[in-house]
Write a protein that holds these residues in place. Sequence first.
Motif, short mmCIF file in Angstrom:
data_model
loop_
_atom_site.label_atom_id
_atom_site.label_comp_id
_atom_site.label_asym_id
_atom_site.label_seq_id
_atom_site.Cartn_x
_atom_site.Cartn_y
_atom_site.Cartn_z
N ASP A 163 0.80 -1.23 0.00
CA ASP A 163 0.00 0.00 0.00
C ASP A 163 0.83 1.28 0.00
O ASP A 163 0.29 2.37 0.19
CB ASP A 163 -0.95 0.01 1.20
N THR A 164 2.14 1.20 -0.21
CA THR A 164 2.96 2.41 -0.17
C THR A 164 2.66 3.35 -1.33
O THR A 164 2.91 4.55 -1.25
CB THR A 164 4.46 2.06 -0.17
N ARG A 165 2.15 2.81 -2.45
CA ARG A 165 1.80 3.62 -3.60
C ARG A 165 0.29 3.76 -3.76
O ARG A 165 -0.22 4.03 -4.84
CB ARG A 165 2.39 3.02 -4.88
N LEU A 166 -0.41 3.58 -2.65
CA LEU A 166 -1.87 3.56 -2.67
C LEU A 166 -2.48 4.77 -1.97
O LEU A 166 -2.01 5.18 -0.90
CB LEU A 166 -2.38 2.29 -1.99
N ARG A 167 -3.50 5.34 -2.61
CA ARG A 167 -4.39 6.29 -1.95
C ARG A 167 -5.80 5.73 -2.06
O ARG A 167 -6.14 5.04 -3.01
CB ARG A 167 -4.35 7.66 -2.65
N TYR A 168 -6.62 6.04 -1.06
CA TYR A 168 -8.01 5.61 -1.15
C TYR A 168 -8.89 6.57 -0.36
O TYR A 168 -8.46 7.19 0.62
CB TYR A 168 -8.19 4.18 -0.63
N ASP A 169 -10.11 6.72 -0.84
CA ASP A 169 -11.10 7.58 -0.18
C ASP A 169 -12.46 6.92 -0.25
O ASP A 169 -12.83 6.34 -1.28
CB ASP A 169 -11.16 8.96 -0.86
N TRP A 170 -13.21 7.05 0.85
CA TRP A 170 -14.57 6.55 0.90
C TRP A 170 -15.50 7.75 1.15
O TRP A 170 -15.86 8.01 2.29
CB TRP A 170 -14.75 5.50 2.01
N PRO A 171 -15.86 8.51 0.11
CA PRO A 171 -16.71 9.69 0.30
C PRO A 171 -18.01 9.32 1.02
O PRO A 171 -18.80 8.50 0.54
CB PRO A 171 -16.98 10.16 -1.13
N LYS A 172 -18.19 9.93 2.18
CA LYS A 172 -19.34 9.60 3.02
C LYS A 172 -20.64 10.04 2.36
O LYS A 172 -20.80 11.19 1.96
CB LYS A 172 -19.20 10.26 4.39
N GLY A 173 -21.59 9.09 2.25
CA GLY A 173 -22.90 9.40 1.71
C GLY A 173 -22.95 9.51 0.20
O GLY A 173 -24.01 9.80 -0.37
N ALA A 174 -21.83 9.25 -0.49
CA ALA A 174 -21.80 9.38 -1.95
C ALA A 174 -22.41 8.16 -2.62
O ALA A 174 -22.10 7.02 -2.27
CB ALA A 174 -20.38 9.59 -2.45
N SER A 175 -23.28 8.40 -3.59
CA SER A 175 -23.92 7.32 -4.32
C SER A 175 -23.00 6.82 -5.43
O SER A 175 -21.93 7.36 -5.67
CB SER A 175 -25.23 7.81 -4.94
#
Length: 271
Positions: free
Chosen positions: A197-209
């Motif tokens: 995961d050193t080259r990883l970004r991730y996002d979980w936008p809250k409430g996004a459909s």
Amino acid sequence: MKRLILLIIALLPLIAWAQYDLLSAKKGVVKGGYNFWIYTPEDYYYSQESTPLVLFLHGASLCGRNLNQVLRYGPLDAIKRGRDIPALVVAPQNPGGAWSPKKLCDVLDWVAENYPYDRQRVYVIGMSLGGYGTLDFVGTYPERVAAAMALCGGCTLRDQSKLGEAPLWIIHGTADKAISVRESQQVVNLMKAYGRDTRLRYDWPKGASHGALARYFYSSKTYEWLLAHSLADPTRSVNREFDITPTDLTNAYRDIQRRVEELEVELSNER
């Protein structure tokens, strides 16, 4: 005769340019492969081998044999509406089923022979089924991808050991009813568990459909982030300087806000 030769020499740049249409449909040029669109930026004739390439993988709703469907959303639609993307944009159409990494490579190889580009700067962005296709492609051919962004998808590869070799940004809304956010979270958790995961970004936008993530195609920051990477970088580090905020997405295309909102509704029912 001398005048004719001089005239031909004078027209050579125009003759060469004629093969590079601003937006061109390619059908049947890759045997047994995908049909696709290719967009050439305005100064492509002069930049060619130094021009980056963005590969767009659409979702299930655009599958079929009508190539015009691929223009409904994504980078090409963003360009049509005024977004400047200084790259070749290749948008294949999947007739149905999972995206094939091998067939995508075949498309890129054909493009390289006919539309020279910088092979150190190839980027992949996909949504939904295209999000799966993005991770499957990066996990199969990480050496061909400078960076990738996978929106509301997952991964179908049995062997995901190569995920983590290329800079990757995974984004998935928590309120996605078409494809559960757990699909992307499983990929992230596996990469973390094996230290990839050193080259990883991730996002979980809250409430996004599901459909809400289509807005990323219309934000300049999306392409700025992708283009900030290169295979020529020996560290292949992921760029963490760009943040794409909800405000960025809302303001990306105020003049086409209604269209973006319509897309969200359409794409939310994609599966």
